[in-house]
Design a protein around this motif. Structure first.
Motif, PDB file in Angstrom:
ATOM      1  N   LEU A 107       0.893  -1.116  -0.248  1.00  0.00           N
ATOM      2  CA  LEU A 107      -0.047  -0.054   0.166  1.00  0.00           C
ATOM      3  C   LEU A 107       1.143   1.108   0.088  1.00  0.00           C
ATOM      4  CD1 LEU A 107      -2.939   1.144   0.110  1.00  0.00           C
ATOM      5  CD2 LEU A 107      -2.837   0.922   2.693  1.00  0.00           C
ATOM      6  N   GLN A 108       2.021   1.168   1.252  1.00  0.00           N
ATOM      7  CA  GLN A 108       2.817   1.954   0.765  1.00  0.00           C
ATOM      8  C   GLN A 108       3.245   2.836  -0.457  1.00  0.00           C
ATOM      9  OE1 GLN A 108       6.063   1.902   3.467  1.00  0.00           O
ATOM     10  NE2 GLN A 108       5.725   3.795   4.479  1.00  0.00           N
ATOM     11  N   ALA A 109       3.801   1.315  -1.138  1.00  0.00           N
ATOM     12  CA  ALA A 109       4.593   1.694  -2.063  1.00  0.00           C
ATOM     13  C   ALA A 109       3.581   2.257  -3.485  1.00  0.00           C
ATOM     14  CB  ALA A 109       5.647   0.351  -2.961  1.00  0.00           C
ATOM     15  N   ALA A 110       2.129   1.211  -3.144  1.00  0.00           N
ATOM     16  CA  ALA A 110       2.100   2.456  -4.617  1.00  0.00           C
ATOM     17  C   ALA A 110       1.152   3.194  -4.523  1.00  0.00           C
ATOM     18  CB  ALA A 110       0.040   1.363  -4.511  1.00  0.00           C
ATOM     19  N   PHE A 111       0.775   4.081  -2.950  1.00  0.00           N
ATOM     20  CA  PHE A 111       0.692   5.688  -2.889  1.00  0.00           C
ATOM     21  C   PHE A 111       1.246   6.259  -2.861  1.00  0.00           C
ATOM     22  CE2 PHE A 111       0.478   9.299   0.174  1.00  0.00           C
ATOM     23  CZ  PHE A 111      -0.766   9.906  -0.309  1.00  0.00           C
ATOM     24  N   GLY A 112       3.417   5.851  -3.209  1.00  0.00           N
ATOM     25  CA  GLY A 112       3.818   6.865  -3.154  1.00  0.00           C
ATOM     26  C   GLY A 112       3.998   6.660  -5.226  1.00  0.00           C
ATOM     27  N   LYS A 113       3.926   5.926  -5.575  1.00  0.00           N
ATOM     28  CA  LYS A 113       4.195   5.728  -7.393  1.00  0.00           C
ATOM     29  C   LYS A 113       3.128   6.611  -8.155  1.00  0.00           C
ATOM     30  CE  LYS A 113       5.446   1.042  -8.339  1.00  0.00           C
ATOM     31  NZ  LYS A 113       4.835   0.214  -9.127  1.00  0.00           N
ATOM     32  N   MET A 114       1.931   6.756  -7.041  1.00  0.00           N
ATOM     33  CA  MET A 114       0.208   7.562  -6.932  1.00  0.00           C
ATOM     34  C   MET A 114       0.908   8.997  -6.901  1.00  0.00           C
ATOM     35  SD  MET A 114      -2.591   9.176  -6.281  1.00  0.00           S
ATOM     36  CE  MET A 114      -2.201   8.829  -4.072  1.00  0.00           C
ATOM     37  N   LYS A 154     -12.234   9.719 -13.656  1.00  0.00           N
ATOM     38  CA  LYS A 154     -10.659  10.004 -14.390  1.00  0.00           C
ATOM     39  C   LYS A 154     -10.121   8.911 -13.283  1.00  0.00           C
ATOM     40  CE  LYS A 154     -12.257  14.458 -14.995  1.00  0.00           C
ATOM     41  NZ  LYS A 154     -12.606  15.749 -14.873  1.00  0.00           N
ATOM     42  N   LEU A 155     -10.530   8.687 -12.090  1.00  0.00           N
ATOM     43  CA  LEU A 155      -9.007   8.128 -11.791  1.00  0.00           C
ATOM     44  C   LEU A 155      -9.595   6.582 -12.136  1.00  0.00           C
ATOM     45  CD1 LEU A 155      -9.959   9.474  -8.009  1.00  0.00           C
ATOM     46  CD2 LEU A 155      -8.025   9.822  -9.056  1.00  0.00           C
ATOM     47  N   MET A 156     -10.045   6.280 -12.314  1.00  0.00           N
ATOM     48  CA  MET A 156     -10.397   4.751 -12.772  1.00  0.00           C
ATOM     49  C   MET A 156      -9.731   4.449 -13.867  1.00  0.00           C
ATOM     50  SD  MET A 156     -10.948   3.424  -9.753  1.00  0.00           S
ATOM     51  CE  MET A 156     -11.658   1.534 -10.859  1.00  0.00           C
ATOM     52  N   LYS A 157      -9.183   5.362 -14.943  1.00  0.00           N
ATOM     53  CA  LYS A 157      -8.021   5.802 -15.901  1.00  0.00           C
ATOM     54  C   LYS A 157      -7.272   5.316 -15.546  1.00  0.00           C
ATOM     55  CE  LYS A 157     -11.876   7.483 -18.419  1.00  0.00           C
ATOM     56  NZ  LYS A 157     -12.605   8.098 -19.744  1.00  0.00           N
ATOM     57  N   ILE A 158      -6.518   5.689 -14.386  1.00  0.00           N
ATOM     58  CA  ILE A 158      -4.930   6.221 -13.997  1.00  0.00           C
ATOM     59  C   ILE A 158      -4.259   4.492 -13.728  1.00  0.00           C
ATOM     60  CG2 ILE A 158      -3.571   7.717 -12.736  1.00  0.00           C
ATOM     61  CD1 ILE A 158      -5.414   9.981 -13.489  1.00  0.00           C
ATOM     62  N   ASN A 211      -6.212  -1.460  -5.184  1.00  0.00           N
ATOM     63  CA  ASN A 211      -5.936  -2.462  -5.351  1.00  0.00           C
ATOM     64  C   ASN A 211      -5.822  -3.232  -3.783  1.00  0.00           C
ATOM     65  OD1 ASN A 211      -7.117  -3.634  -7.627  1.00  0.00           O
ATOM     66  ND2 ASN A 211      -5.233  -3.474  -9.330  1.00  0.00           N
ATOM     67  N   GLN A 212      -4.349  -2.612  -3.606  1.00  0.00           N
ATOM     68  CA  GLN A 212      -3.385  -2.643  -2.329  1.00  0.00           C
ATOM     69  C   GLN A 212      -4.859  -2.029  -1.512  1.00  0.00           C
ATOM     70  OE1 GLN A 212      -0.896  -4.424  -2.130  1.00  0.00           O
ATOM     71  NE2 GLN A 212      -0.893  -4.636  -4.999  1.00  0.00           N
ATOM     72  N   GLU A 213      -5.603  -0.786  -1.349  1.00  0.00           N
ATOM     73  CA  GLU A 213      -5.905  -1.032  -0.219  1.00  0.00           C
ATOM     74  C   GLU A 213      -7.083  -1.644   0.177  1.00  0.00           C
ATOM     75  OE1 GLU A 213      -7.972   3.093  -1.474  1.00  0.00           O
ATOM     76  OE2 GLU A 213      -6.295   4.537  -1.134  1.00  0.00           O
ATOM     77  N   ARG A 214      -7.825  -2.644  -1.103  1.00  0.00           N
ATOM     78  CA  ARG A 214      -8.213  -3.554  -1.276  1.00  0.00           C
ATOM     79  C   ARG A 214      -8.006  -4.732  -0.027  1.00  0.00           C
ATOM     80  NH1 ARG A 214     -10.371  -1.781  -5.612  1.00  0.00           N
ATOM     81  NH2 ARG A 214      -9.672  -3.008  -7.071  1.00  0.00           N
ATOM     82  N   GLU A 215      -6.313  -5.575  -0.451  1.00  0.00           N
ATOM     83  CA  GLU A 215      -5.916  -5.637   0.208  1.00  0.00           C
ATOM     84  C   GLU A 215      -5.488  -5.886   1.600  1.00  0.00           C
ATOM     85  OE1 GLU A 215      -4.588  -9.378  -0.728  1.00  0.00           O
ATOM     86  OE2 GLU A 215      -5.178  -8.697  -2.544  1.00  0.00           O
ATOM     87  N   MET A 216      -5.310  -4.304   1.756  1.00  0.00           N
ATOM     88  CA  MET A 216      -5.191  -4.108   3.004  1.00  0.00           C
ATOM     89  C   MET A 216      -6.418  -4.037   3.945  1.00  0.00           C
ATOM     90  SD  MET A 216      -2.496  -2.885   4.969  1.00  0.00           S
ATOM     91  CE  MET A 216      -2.885  -2.354   7.416  1.00  0.00           C
ATOM     92  N   ASN A 217      -7.683  -3.705   3.860  1.00  0.00           N
ATOM     93  CA  ASN A 217      -8.722  -3.635   3.972  1.00  0.00           C
ATOM     94  C   ASN A 217      -9.121  -5.367   4.427  1.00  0.00           C
ATOM     95  OD1 ASN A 217      -9.709  -0.700   4.043  1.00  0.00           O
ATOM     96  ND2 ASN A 217     -10.252  -0.857   2.115  1.00  0.00           N
ATOM     97  N   GLY A 218      -8.988  -6.195   3.679  1.00  0.00           N
ATOM     98  CA  GLY A 218      -9.122  -7.433   3.955  1.00  0.00           C
ATOM     99  C   GLY A 218      -8.166  -7.879   5.069  1.00  0.00           C
ATOM    100  N   LEU A 219      -6.982  -7.542   5.227  1.00  0.00           N
ATOM    101  CA  LEU A 219      -6.287  -7.736   6.387  1.00  0.00           C
ATOM    102  C   LEU A 219      -6.682  -7.285   7.748  1.00  0.00           C
ATOM    103  CD1 LEU A 219      -3.665  -8.851   8.454  1.00  0.00           C
ATOM    104  CD2 LEU A 219      -2.391  -7.305   7.508  1.00  0.00           C
TER     105      LEU A 219
END
Length: 113
Positions: free
Chosen positions: A24-31, A75-79, A87-95
């Motif tokens: 999640l941290q890596a994905a947020f950094g990329k975004m 717009k956001l879903m196209k990026i 996707n990473q947020e969903r994984e984190m929410n599952g945990l």
């Protein structure tokens, strides 16, 4: 007796060491490194906050606001970096859901007896 807040703080520390948090941290950094994606993300957060405040004040959310939110979302879903973050947020929410079930088990068990 153990201090429950010490345990919660320890859990927060351990949570930061999980693969889900790292991803999640890596994905947020990329975004965040993508100025267009991050700008839209910030605008979406601001709009969400405004709509939540309206709801809390028992104000009706208008069709225009709903349309604006849908447009931002589309717009956001196209990026790619944003969809990866989601996707990473969903994984984190599952945990987090699993952890919540464990923590709330004593209360659940109490009402089952």
């Amino acid at each position: 007796m153990t201090n429950i807040y010490d345990n919660a703080n320890e859990m927060a520390t351990v949570l930061r060491q999980t693969p889900q948090y790292a991803a999640l941290q890596a994905a947020f950094g990329k975004m965040k490194a993508d100025p267009i994606a991050y700008g839209l993300f910030q605008q979406m957060q601001k709009l969400q906050s405004e709509l939540q405040q309206q709801q809390m004040a028992n104000q009706e959310i208008g069709d225009e606001d709903i349309k604006k939110m849908q447009d931002f979302s589309a717009k956001l879903m196209k990026i790619d970096v944003v969809t990866e973050l989601m996707n990473q947020e969903r994984e984190m929410n599952g945990l987090m859901d699993e952890l919540n079930q464990i923590v709330s088990k004593p209360i659940t068990d109490l009402y089952r007896d």
